[in-house]
Design an enzyme around this catalytic site. Structure first.
Site, mmCIF file in Angstrom:
data_model
loop_
_atom_site.group_PDB
_atom_site.id
_atom_site.type_symbol
_atom_site.label_atom_id
_atom_site.label_comp_id
_atom_site.label_asym_id
_atom_site.label_seq_id
_atom_site.Cartn_x
_atom_site.Cartn_y
_atom_site.Cartn_z
ATOM 1 C CB CYS A 188 -0.554 2.368 4.114
ATOM 2 S SG CYS A 188 -2.072 1.762 3.408
ATOM 3 C CG ASP A 189 3.233 1.135 4.508
ATOM 4 O OD1 ASP A 189 2.846 1.603 5.595
ATOM 5 O OD2 ASP A 189 2.981 -0.019 4.134
ATOM 6 C CB CYS B 295 -0.916 -0.012 1.222
ATOM 7 S SG CYS B 295 -1.937 1.460 1.352
#
Ligand code: NAP
Length: 311
Positions: free
Chosen positions: A140-141, A137
């Site tokens: 997300c990261d 992701c």
């Protein structure tokens, strides 16, 4: 909390929530079960640019939040953090749905909208470093990897779109794909390859991800020359397709060889009262607009199914 519903929808992604808007509007008592976040995968999307009607694009978070409110506005009960643990016919045309936390509810009809989860890369280092530089992701990261090189694996829409997002942060995006071209939409490929931070590595596969506590690099084999190259990167983002979340219902419905649920055009499975929709199913394309339409179709089919049962 009630235990008897007209419709239980398993999965609160765009498919499940679209279905809930329609079953709610049809005045069917509706429960949506979402074991993670409402909106599902799409809630993690940085920007949605291809959903018709949103001319300026919309973030996944905003989109998911609006979808949730829309379903709730028409009376759907959405239980967040609660998943289905079992689905079983009661023998009288209704279904028993087991919930995490040992609860259970009954439903006159069920919509399976559990979606799919990302395929893992079967190479040394993937499991060990997952969450410490190995990710599925970018939204997300990605921000954890500013001004350092990262790798992206895969060549479809996800890889190209998420890889492009990573150019905001990374010093370079080494884009490793086993073919000599990407298979994403042309506009996405063009934007991606025109970005100077993107370094495509064609005809190549990752053989290992290195690092002890964090990612330090990848070994990449060129499939034409068989040469293995070590590429230093601080993160590896893997977008190599999806596995349908059909385990729960594999005894109840027909699945294809990839584990996707077979449905007809009304979103009916082979079991009366059990409908399935969206990414979980065999579909001609997997675009947000059509998985939303699937949810709508399933809801309308259920309305008719329950109406017919009454008479
Ligand atoms: P996908 O289209 O299935 O692409 C998977 C990619 O991973 C392919 O490039 C595939 O290569 C590669 N791959 C598969 N297994 C691999 C392995 N073991 N090692 C290395 N590479 C591997 O998956 P996706 O990109 O996630 O897209 C899924 C669906 O969602 C598609 O229908 C897509 O259109 C849709 N989607 C749409 C959007 C959008 O419209 N903006 C965004 C994301 C996803 P091969 O081609 O060689 O098999």
């Amino acid at each position: 909390m009630s235990t008897n519903y007209d419709v239980v929808i398993i999965g609160g992604g765009p498919t499940g929530l679209a279905a809930a808007v329609y079953t709610g509007r049809a005045l069917l008592k509706t429960l949506v079960l979402e074991r993670q976040v409402p909106g599902g995968q799409i809630a993690l999307s940085a920007a949605i640019d291809n959903y018709p009607g949103f001319a300026d694009g919309v973030t996944g978070y905003e989109f998911a939040e609006a979808f949730l409110r829309h379903a709730q506005r028409f009376g759907a009960e959405v239980r967040i953090g609660v998943g289905a643990t079992s689905v079983a016919p009661n023998g009288d045309g209704t279904f028993k749905v087991g919930l995490s936390g040992d609860d259970r509810v009954t439903a006159k009809a069920v919509i399976l909208a559990m979606g799919r989860h990302p395929r893992r890369l079967e190479v040394p280092g993937y499991e060990k470093l997952f969450g410490n530089g190995v990710s599925v992701c970018a939204t997300c990261d990605g921000a954890f990897f500013r001004n350092v090189p990262v790798a992206v694996v895969g060549g479809g829409n996800s890889a190209v779109e998420e890889g492009h997002f990573l150019t905001r942060y990374a010093s370079e995006v080494v884009s490793i794909h086993r073919r000599d071209h990407f298979t994403a939409q042309k506009i996405l490929i063009e934007q991606y390859l025109n970005d100077p931070k993107v370094i495509p590595v064609w005809n190549s596969v990752v053989e290992a991800i290195h690092g002890d506590r964090e990612v330090e690099g990848v070994s990449v084999r060129n499939l034409e020359t068989d040469k293995v190259e070590e590429i230093p990167v601080k993160a590896v983002f893997v977008f190599i397709g999806w596995i349908p979340n059909s385990e729960l219902v594999k005894e109840l419905v027909d699945l294809d060889e990839q584990g996707r649920v077979l449905v007809n055009e009304l979103m009916e499975t082979k079991m009366p009262g059990l409908f399935a929709a969206g990414d979980l199913c065999v579909r001609p394309i997997y675009q947000l607009a059509n998985v939303v339409a699937d949810g709508v179709q399933a809801a309308v089919s259920i309305e008719k199914y329950l109406e017919n049962k009454k008479h």
